[in-house]
Design an enzyme around this catalytic site. Sequence first.
Site, mmCIF file in Angstrom:
data_model
loop_
_atom_site.group_PDB
_atom_site.id
_atom_site.type_symbol
_atom_site.label_atom_id
_atom_site.label_comp_id
_atom_site.label_asym_id
_atom_site.label_seq_id
_atom_site.Cartn_x
_atom_site.Cartn_y
_atom_site.Cartn_z
ATOM 1 N N HIS A 275 41.818 45.792 42.712
ATOM 2 C CA HIS A 275 41.775 47.029 43.509
ATOM 3 C C HIS A 275 43.055 47.848 43.336
ATOM 4 O O HIS A 275 43.610 48.370 44.301
ATOM 5 C CB HIS A 275 41.554 46.702 44.988
ATOM 6 C CG HIS A 275 40.190 46.158 45.297
ATOM 7 N ND1 HIS A 275 39.080 46.945 45.414
ATOM 8 C CD2 HIS A 275 39.772 44.874 45.512
ATOM 9 C CE1 HIS A 275 38.015 46.184 45.700
ATOM 10 N NE2 HIS A 275 38.411 44.917 45.749
ATOM 11 N N ASP A 338 40.904 40.038 47.338
ATOM 12 C CA ASP A 338 39.453 39.933 47.155
ATOM 13 C C ASP A 338 39.021 40.603 45.848
ATOM 14 O O ASP A 338 39.722 41.457 45.308
ATOM 15 C CB ASP A 338 38.717 40.579 48.333
ATOM 16 C CG ASP A 338 38.972 42.076 48.424
ATOM 17 O OD1 ASP A 338 40.125 42.488 48.177
ATOM 18 O OD2 ASP A 338 38.035 42.830 48.732
ATOM 19 N N GLU A 339 37.864 40.224 45.373
ATOM 20 C CA GLU A 339 37.167 40.894 44.270
ATOM 21 C C GLU A 339 38.067 41.147 43.056
ATOM 22 O O GLU A 339 37.968 42.188 42.399
ATOM 23 C CB GLU A 339 36.548 42.206 44.764
ATOM 24 C CG GLU A 339 35.489 41.982 45.836
ATOM 25 C CD GLU A 339 34.942 43.259 46.432
ATOM 26 O OE1 GLU A 339 33.758 43.280 46.796
ATOM 27 O OE2 GLU A 339 35.702 44.246 46.540
ATOM 28 N N ALA A 340 38.940 40.180 42.748
ATOM 29 C CA ALA A 340 39.807 40.292 41.569
ATOM 30 C C ALA A 340 39.033 39.780 40.348
ATOM 31 O O ALA A 340 39.415 38.788 39.710
ATOM 32 C CB ALA A 340 41.088 39.509 41.788
#
Length: 526
Positions: A275, A338-340
């Site tokens: 992100h 998150d969401e790496a």
Amino acid sequence: MNVIPVPAQVFADPSVTFTLRPDATIRSDSAFLGEYLAEFLRRSTGYALPVVDRLDAAIELALTHAADRPDAGDRPDTSDRPDASDRPPAGDGPTPSPAAIGNTRSDISDISDFPDESYTVEVTAERVTIRGRTEAGLFYGVQTLLQLMPSSVDAHTVQDGPWTVPGGRIADRPRYAYRGAMLDVSRHFFGVEVLKRFVDRLSRYKMNVLHLHLSDDQGWRIAVDAWPRLATVGGASQVGGGPGGHYTKAQYAELVAYAAARHVTLVPEIDMPGHVNAALTAYPELNRDGVAPPPYTGVEVGFSTLRADLDVTYTFVRQVLEEVVALTPGPYVHIGGDEALSTSPEDYRAFMNRVQPLVTAAGKTVVGWHQIGAADREPGRIAQYWGNLPDPDDDMRAALAQGDRILLTPANRVYLDMKYDAGTRIGLDWAGHITVRTAYDWDPATLLPGRPDIIGIEAPLWTETVETEADIDLLTFPRLPAVAEVAWSPQPARDWPAFRARLATHGPRWTHWGVGFHPDPEIPWP
């Protein structure tokens, strides 16, 4: 009584009513709270309501312990009820309502065994007395008093009375120490005045944390002196290609102070190692090839990453965190995680194992989305669970196995960006539709394996589809009060039929605030 969150103990006295009169006065051990209450009531009553140092005041705000308000992170979980063996036999006096639970002692003015956010309210025909161990407790007692009064007390212009309060006594304390909401200001940017109003609305329901998602692919929202293009370049975009924006350090400090006065702690989040497109756009040297990607205005995730093998990455992270910590009087700093999806598991673990100690060394507690469980545990770490309950994934199980404290934000219960139903004009639906009942009708203590240390509840509002303050209001109300009651009230006091009836009476209050709320069909709105 239509108080939300429902108090732990209510002793109603139907034979008594207090009426606020034009010559009423207020006495307060807290100068700020005395004026806060007086100014609030003056708007709608038109009364002068001077704050005085006299014992015959119509409303008294009394501190029972002269102690500074502790940080929310140092307060214990207070979910356990007092032992029934401590209860005295029933005697004369007000009759406990169905909400009265726990220690039903007759002298509830003695609250020395309650936590620091506890308070009592006693209403007689002559006066209202609010007592708290700290200013936070007094503040929450004031919120209860305002909800006991007619909804027109929330108007911004003078209204007709009478200004009555039902008689009786209330003793109240929170179930969880952390009761929060998150606002994503990266996908769409919102100015300081919008955030102040959001703080006001949180505090009216005894929520005490505002988590700000300050960085993402679409925009970087906080000024960093060591890396100025983060704000001026990385902050100049948002979803859909709007102008974006950022907070100067002075603006952010102003917001921190405003929230603190209302006993709301700000938690800044700098999301990493994923992100990060806005940061990569601002500084080409953070990219392996030295080439800055273009600004991103879409809503996909998982395509950007900081490089775990570049020395400049850790210089960047260290300097950013140093400046963010300096702006943060509260105990928590959130580092995302998150969401790496573009970071290998090995690089993710190596990165987090270098970054987490930077937060701890600065005297702050590490908070991360529950994927942080894949990295080694830093002492006191908090894993924020955002998956669907009751199905924790491997990362969450790893966090539990390492003994992380848990902040619950289950997407299928409290994600405020989810639509209410298929007809909701904005919002997402990947976690399902979340009605008010869905947000309300669950018990945090029963949904994870074992006995994890749950510090509290947070309701996130991601802003891929949220462009205006009216959009924030629509998705927040009426679900925010439902989440607030889950976080504050003891489980035995909570009941869906009773809650929906109480919630219905709050609609006119929100109308006075200028909030356009979703008219959930399960609620019997007036």
